[in-house]
Design a protein around this motif. Structure first.
Motif, mmCIF file in Angstrom:
data_model
loop_
_atom_site.group_PDB
_atom_site.id
_atom_site.type_symbol
_atom_site.label_atom_id
_atom_site.label_comp_id
_atom_site.label_asym_id
_atom_site.label_seq_id
_atom_site.Cartn_x
_atom_site.Cartn_y
_atom_site.Cartn_z
ATOM 1 N N LEU A 58 0.830 -1.202 0.000
ATOM 2 C CA LEU A 58 0.000 0.000 0.000
ATOM 3 C C LEU A 58 0.866 1.254 0.000
ATOM 4 O O LEU A 58 0.580 2.232 -0.714
ATOM 5 C CB LEU A 58 -0.912 -0.009 1.226
ATOM 6 C CG LEU A 58 -2.022 1.038 1.247
ATOM 7 C CD1 LEU A 58 -2.971 0.840 0.080
ATOM 8 C CD2 LEU A 58 -2.793 0.961 2.563
ATOM 9 N N ARG A 59 1.952 1.246 0.764
ATOM 10 C CA ARG A 59 2.856 2.393 0.801
ATOM 11 C C ARG A 59 3.485 2.628 -0.579
ATOM 12 O O ARG A 59 3.568 3.768 -1.050
ATOM 13 C CB ARG A 59 3.936 2.178 1.849
ATOM 14 C CG ARG A 59 4.879 3.384 2.014
ATOM 15 C CD ARG A 59 5.904 3.132 3.099
ATOM 16 N NE ARG A 59 5.266 2.985 4.415
ATOM 17 C CZ ARG A 59 5.175 1.844 5.073
ATOM 18 N NH1 ARG A 59 5.687 0.722 4.567
ATOM 19 N NH2 ARG A 59 4.576 1.793 6.249
ATOM 20 N N ASP A 60 3.914 1.551 -1.236
ATOM 21 C CA ASP A 60 4.490 1.689 -2.575
ATOM 22 C C ASP A 60 3.468 2.237 -3.559
ATOM 23 O O ASP A 60 3.806 3.039 -4.448
ATOM 24 C CB ASP A 60 5.013 0.341 -3.070
ATOM 25 C CG ASP A 60 6.346 -0.032 -2.439
ATOM 26 O OD1 ASP A 60 6.901 0.789 -1.690
ATOM 27 O OD2 ASP A 60 6.839 -1.151 -2.712
ATOM 28 N N ALA A 61 2.210 1.810 -3.426
ATOM 29 C CA ALA A 61 1.158 2.306 -4.311
ATOM 30 C C ALA A 61 0.931 3.800 -4.112
ATOM 31 O O ALA A 61 0.892 4.578 -5.071
ATOM 32 C CB ALA A 61 -0.138 1.526 -4.073
ATOM 33 N N VAL A 62 0.774 4.214 -2.845
ATOM 34 C CA VAL A 62 0.532 5.624 -2.551
ATOM 35 C C VAL A 62 1.709 6.483 -3.020
ATOM 36 O O VAL A 62 1.519 7.542 -3.634
ATOM 37 C CB VAL A 62 0.272 5.823 -1.042
ATOM 38 C CG1 VAL A 62 0.262 7.302 -0.684
ATOM 39 C CG2 VAL A 62 -1.059 5.178 -0.645
ATOM 40 N N ASP A 63 2.927 6.019 -2.759
ATOM 41 C CA ASP A 63 4.110 6.777 -3.185
ATOM 42 C C ASP A 63 4.147 6.923 -4.700
ATOM 43 O O ASP A 63 4.464 8.011 -5.222
ATOM 44 C CB ASP A 63 5.389 6.096 -2.695
ATOM 45 C CG ASP A 63 5.591 6.233 -1.195
ATOM 46 O OD1 ASP A 63 4.896 7.057 -0.575
ATOM 47 O OD2 ASP A 63 6.448 5.509 -0.647
ATOM 48 N N TRP A 64 3.830 5.851 -5.421
ATOM 49 C CA TRP A 64 3.892 5.916 -6.888
ATOM 50 C C TRP A 64 2.802 6.844 -7.426
ATOM 51 O O TRP A 64 3.067 7.660 -8.321
ATOM 52 C CB TRP A 64 3.732 4.520 -7.496
ATOM 53 C CG TRP A 64 4.001 4.517 -8.971
ATOM 54 C CD1 TRP A 64 5.207 4.357 -9.594
ATOM 55 C CD2 TRP A 64 3.039 4.756 -10.020
ATOM 56 N NE1 TRP A 64 5.056 4.457 -10.961
ATOM 57 C CE2 TRP A 64 3.745 4.704 -11.247
ATOM 58 C CE3 TRP A 64 1.681 4.996 -10.030
ATOM 59 C CZ2 TRP A 64 3.111 4.878 -12.468
ATOM 60 C CZ3 TRP A 64 1.037 5.181 -11.252
ATOM 61 C CH2 TRP A 64 1.750 5.116 -12.451
ATOM 62 N N PHE A 65 1.583 6.727 -6.901
ATOM 63 C CA PHE A 65 0.495 7.602 -7.365
ATOM 64 C C PHE A 65 0.820 9.063 -7.054
ATOM 65 O O PHE A 65 0.511 9.961 -7.859
ATOM 66 C CB PHE A 65 -0.827 7.208 -6.705
ATOM 67 C CG PHE A 65 -1.456 5.970 -7.269
ATOM 68 C CD1 PHE A 65 -1.662 5.827 -8.632
ATOM 69 C CD2 PHE A 65 -1.860 4.930 -6.433
ATOM 70 C CE1 PHE A 65 -2.251 4.684 -9.160
ATOM 71 C CE2 PHE A 65 -2.453 3.788 -6.939
ATOM 72 C CZ PHE A 65 -2.647 3.659 -8.313
ATOM 73 N N ARG A 66 1.452 9.315 -5.923
ATOM 74 C CA ARG A 66 1.827 10.682 -5.581
ATOM 75 C C ARG A 66 2.881 11.205 -6.566
ATOM 76 O O ARG A 66 2.768 12.323 -7.078
ATOM 77 C CB ARG A 66 2.348 10.751 -4.145
ATOM 78 C CG ARG A 66 2.674 12.180 -3.695
ATOM 79 C CD ARG A 66 3.228 12.193 -2.284
ATOM 80 N NE ARG A 66 2.212 11.917 -1.281
ATOM 81 C CZ ARG A 66 2.198 10.857 -0.479
ATOM 82 N NH1 ARG A 66 3.166 9.938 -0.567
ATOM 83 N NH2 ARG A 66 1.236 10.684 0.418
ATOM 84 N N ASP A 67 3.893 10.392 -6.847
ATOM 85 C CA ASP A 67 4.933 10.807 -7.791
ATOM 86 C C ASP A 67 4.370 11.013 -9.200
ATOM 87 O O ASP A 67 4.877 11.836 -9.951
ATOM 88 C CB ASP A 67 6.048 9.761 -7.832
ATOM 89 C CG ASP A 67 6.870 9.716 -6.540
ATOM 90 O OD1 ASP A 67 6.788 10.680 -5.750
ATOM 91 O OD2 ASP A 67 7.571 8.717 -6.323
ATOM 92 N N ALA A 68 3.316 10.255 -9.527
ATOM 93 C CA ALA A 68 2.707 10.370 -10.844
ATOM 94 C C ALA A 68 1.731 11.531 -10.931
ATOM 95 O O ALA A 68 1.144 11.787 -11.995
ATOM 96 C CB ALA A 68 1.986 9.070 -11.196
ATOM 97 N N GLY A 69 1.535 12.242 -9.816
ATOM 98 C CA GLY A 69 0.663 13.404 -9.817
ATOM 99 C C GLY A 69 -0.822 13.073 -9.644
ATOM 100 O O GLY A 69 -1.673 13.962 -9.796
#
Length: 338
Positions: A324-335
């Motif tokens: 879940l942390r990896d998902a949130v981090d990636w979505f955040r980086d993707a804007g």
């Protein structure tokens, strides 16, 4: 059933659906093993996951038998990951037709090309959820028991693969991922949409349901284990951790620095809202966030065991919070997350 084969199949390894969330993860896992990878992708697929693709790319409509046959030339192994993964469509039967036709074309081409090993990506959607208990590979669903077009499409496609194994000698192992989350969910998937909406504070309430969540890279690694150690014709759940939706949303809120939703809604009163949302979808062509089928699915806690894969393949998954942390981090980086 044949004994596990722990050797690596020589030649080119073909992976379908490499522009997608799971397909891109499988292709990267194979390349990290030193394999020669050929990715098959639709011409209309998004290219975000293909910028640094670790191998050859071939465009083909997987419903086109001739195009698939060309993509399969020289293949020693096949990972058929591609699927029409939609929980709603203006024409629901289009999802069933697409997944069945793609599976027929790809598996038929694999047989004709003499591919030595096939890993077919199915889904826990083909297994019956057991309310109050954990389900597994011993509880296959019939098409009539499947909720919605997507689940029905995966059931009929999986049964086709099983029939081709039994009657035509297709050297296929079946894997049934639960609900992957993590990086590179560019579309995003239906579960990825929940993560994004919740992290943006747009899910103030929830229903009492649950699912099995797993890191997409663990599922990809499970595919490689199935190729090396799986028994032909046998299915393996590749899952992670059973989590209620309320717990998932609370964990997303913590990662996003927001307050978790407190309101738990009954499912029944939401059906008229879903019906109106689907009507809007019919007019606009956009998939509604709440659908009638998603509410029917939410009536069941979709919890699953990966015990067979753990014992026979050596599979294991990291804690769900890491995924879940990896998902949130990636979505955040993707804007996608503000």
């Amino acid at each position: 059933m044949t004994a596990p084969d722990t050797s690596i199949t020589p030649g080119i390894t073909v992976v379908t659906g490499v522009a997608g969330f799971l397909g891109s993860a499988v292709a990267r896992a194979l390349a990290a093993q030193g394999r020669t990878v050929r990715g098959v992708v639709r011409g209309s697929s998004p290219r975000a996951n293909l910028a640094d693709f670790p191998g050859e790319l071939v465009e083909a409509d997987l419903r086109d038998e001739d195009a698939v046959a060309k993509a399969m030339q020289g293949a020693g192994a096949l990972f058929h990951v591609a699927a029409d993964y939609r929980l709603w469509a203006r024409d629901p039967e289009e999802i069933v037709r697409n997944n069945l036709t793609m599976t027929q074309a790809v598996m038929g081409a694999a047989l004709k090309a003499g591919v030595g090993r096939v890993v077919y990506t199915s889904s826990v959607a083909t297994l019956l959820p057991l309310d109050g208990a954990v389900s597994d590979e011993n509880h296959p669903a019939t098409p009539e028991q499947a909720t919605g077009a997507y689940k029905r499409s995966k059931v009929v496609a999986e049964r086709l693969v099983e029939e081709m194994v039994a009657k035509q000698g297709l050297p296929a192992v079946i894997v049934n991922p639960s609900t992957p989350i993590g990086p590179r969910d560019v579309r995003p998937t239906p579960t990825g949409r929940v993560v994004v909406e919740a992290a943006n504070g747009k899910m103030p309430a929830y229903v009492d349901t649950g699912m099995n969540l797993v890191h997409v890279d663990d599922v990809a690694r499970g595919h490689l284990l199935a190729e090396a150690k799986g028994k032909i014709g046998r299915r393996y759940v590749l899952g992670g951790q059973d989590v209620t939706l309320g717990q998932m949303l609370a964990d997303i809120a913590a990662l996003a620095g927001r307050k978790p939703p407190k309101v738990k809604l009954p499912i029944a009163p939401l059906f008229p809202i879903a019906a109106v949302a689907e009507l809007g979808g019919m007019l606009t062509g956009k998939e509604p966030f709440v659908t009638l089928d998603s509410l029917r699915m939410a009536r069941h806690r979709m919890f699953y065991s990966s015990a067979r894969a753990q014992v026979e393949l050596g599979y294991h998954a990291r804690p769900y919070l890491e995924a879940l942390r990896d998902a949130v981090d990636w979505f955040r980086d993707a804007g996608m997350i503000r």
